[in-house]
Design an enzyme around this catalytic site. Structure first.
Site, PDB file in Angstrom:
ATOM      1  N   GLY A  41     -37.732 -24.432   6.383  1.00 62.45           N
ATOM      2  CA  GLY A  41     -37.678 -22.994   6.554  1.00 62.45           C
ATOM      3  C   GLY A  41     -37.914 -22.291   5.225  1.00 62.45           C
ATOM      4  N   CYS A  42     -38.315 -21.012   5.320  1.00 60.65           N
ATOM      5  CA  CYS A  42     -38.655 -20.261   4.102  1.00 60.65           C
ATOM      6  C   CYS A  42     -37.419 -20.024   3.228  1.00 60.65           C
ATOM      7  CB  CYS A  42     -39.328 -18.948   4.485  1.00 60.65           C
ATOM      8  SG  CYS A  42     -38.528 -18.084   5.858  1.00 60.65           S
ATOM      9  N   TYR A  43     -36.323 -19.561   3.838  1.00 55.17           N
ATOM     10  CA  TYR A  43     -35.094 -19.380   3.060  1.00 55.17           C
ATOM     11  C   TYR A  43     -34.623 -20.725   2.518  1.00 55.17           C
ATOM     12  CZ  TYR A  43     -33.963 -14.639   4.839  1.00 55.17           C
ATOM     13  OH  TYR A  43     -33.938 -13.291   5.125  1.00 55.17           O
ATOM     14  N   SER A  45     -36.447 -21.863  -0.610  1.00 55.51           N
ATOM     15  CA  SER A  45     -36.087 -21.175  -1.861  1.00 55.51           C
ATOM     16  C   SER A  45     -34.682 -21.565  -2.305  1.00 55.51           C
ATOM     17  CB  SER A  45     -36.251 -19.661  -1.733  1.00 55.51           C
ATOM     18  OG  SER A  45     -35.139 -19.070  -1.155  1.00 55.51           O
TER      19      SER A  45
END
Ligand SMILES: NC(=O)c1ccc[n+]([C@@H]2O[C@H](COP(=O)([O-])OP(=O)(O)OC[C@H]3O[C@@H](n4cnc5c(N)ncnc54)[C@H](OP(=O)(O)O)[C@@H]3O)[C@@H](O)[C@H]2O)c1
Length: 326
Positions: free
Chosen positions: A138-140, A143
């Site tokens: 996932g994007c979150y 990061s």
């Protein structure tokens, strides 16, 4: 040439993936597919038909589709001999029992959850080489994990970790929804999912946090189109110097061409990574080095989705990790 087909090619992440693959010197795009809705909306993309997709025998298929659609499609594609990179959450969690709670469906192919390689590229070692199924993170989660993983062994297990993250509106995909309309988002800023977001179990699992370890993840909706900024608050076992912390990051990423470390005390900004396949990380120390504030930024549609998928594709097929990306 790696022959690749893309499903969900009219969506935000699928569209970015097609743009990257089109200019990748080692890839030929075999097919691009949308949904039935696309056709009624006048899209040029053909609606997905699995037999048509498989007919040219693509080496790999990128699924940029909703979680439940990916969960149904991937087993059929794998059975026909294609390798799959799934951008959804359908294969990210290891325990099938987590799917009804976090994704709202009973997993149709739980046997694949163990086989799927969690594709946080920089932390995959050789597991991507020749694998059949990649669960693109996932994007979150990308990061948060890139910022957190190098430090885990140095953290005090008796203190919680807090991740306060902000995403641009494209994180919600292209679907129409009043909550993501211009009038609701412009000039506004809000937290959501503070009581529990599906990237929280994903981050816990990929960071190997013990069940009782406190970890609080709170996402926010930023009034920008693309980009994620995550701020992590951590407490170290023992006071750390800037040199200690920089050393841990350098050790983790010295051979990672798409992670850029800022000098100690400098924090990264979204504008520097929007439109790029990179993640930038910076940190400051507080309370005589007992506490750290780590900030990471990336483009949710690229390092948080499509470019990481291409990075994984490159690694799966034994090519240079950055081919087609820089
Ligand atoms: N947006 C992000 O920042 C981000 C980051 C990481 C991961 N992801 C994940 O990546 C996936 C795609 O996200 P997105 O943001 O690109 O979403 P999106 O813009 O809404 O696109 C989704 C695509 O899936 C297609 N689709 C839906 N149902 C389908 C079906 N039954 N058969 C074939 N195609 C179907 C849609 O086609 P039509 O347009 O033709 O209906 C659309 O092109 C999601 O699982 C999302 O959670 C998104």
């Amino acid at each position: 040439m790696i022959r690749v087909s893309v499903v969900g090619a009219a969506g935000y992440t699928g569209g970015e993936a097609c743009a990257l693959l089109a200019r990748h010197p080692g890839v030929r795009i075999e097919g691009r597919f949308g949904s039935r809705r696309a056709q009624t909306a006048g899209s040029e993309l053909p609606p997905l038909d699995v037999e048509t997709l498989l007919d040219p025998r693509p080496d790999a298929v990128l699924l940029a589709t909703p979680h439940d659609v990916s969960a149904e499609l991937a087993p059929r594609l794998l059975a026909a001999g294609a390798r799959v990179i799934d951008l959804s959450g359908a294969f990210r969690l290891g325990d099938p029992a987590d799917y009804p709670r976090w994704y709202g469906f009973t997993h149709p192919a739980p046997e694949l959850l163990e086989e799927a390689v969690y594709g946080l590229t920089e932390w995959c070692d050789r597991r991507l080489d020749g694998c059949r199924l990649v669960a693109n993170p996932g994007c979150y989660a990308t990061s948060a994990l890139l910022a957190l993983r190098p430090l885990l062994a140095a953290l005090d297990p008796d203190h919680g970790i807090v991740c306060d993250a902000k995403s641009g509106v494209s994180g919600a995909g292209r679907r129409p929804d009043a909550a993501y309309s211009f009038a609701e988002v412009s000039g506004n800023f809000r937290a959501y999912g503070a009581a529990g977001h599906r990237h929280e179990p994903e981050i816990r699992q990929a960071a190997d946090l013990a069940p009782g370890r406190s970890f609080v993840f709170v996402p926010h909706l930023l009034p920008v189109v693309r980009g994620i900024l995550s701020t992590l608050h951590v407490v170290f076992r023992a006071p750390m110097t800037e040199r200690d912390v920089a050393g841990l990051f350098h050790e983790a990423y010295e051979r990672a061409p798409l992670v850029r470390l800022l000098p100690p005390g400098e924090l990264p900004e979204l504008a520097a990574v929007a439109g790029t396949p990179r993640c930038d990380i910076g940190f400051v120390l507080r309370e005589q080095g007992r506490r750290g504030v780590i900030v990471s930024v990336l483009d949710n549609l690229l390092k948080g989705a499509a470019s990481q998928a291409v990075q994984n594709l490159n690694r799966m097929f034994g090519r240079d990790e950055t081919e087609g990306l820089l």
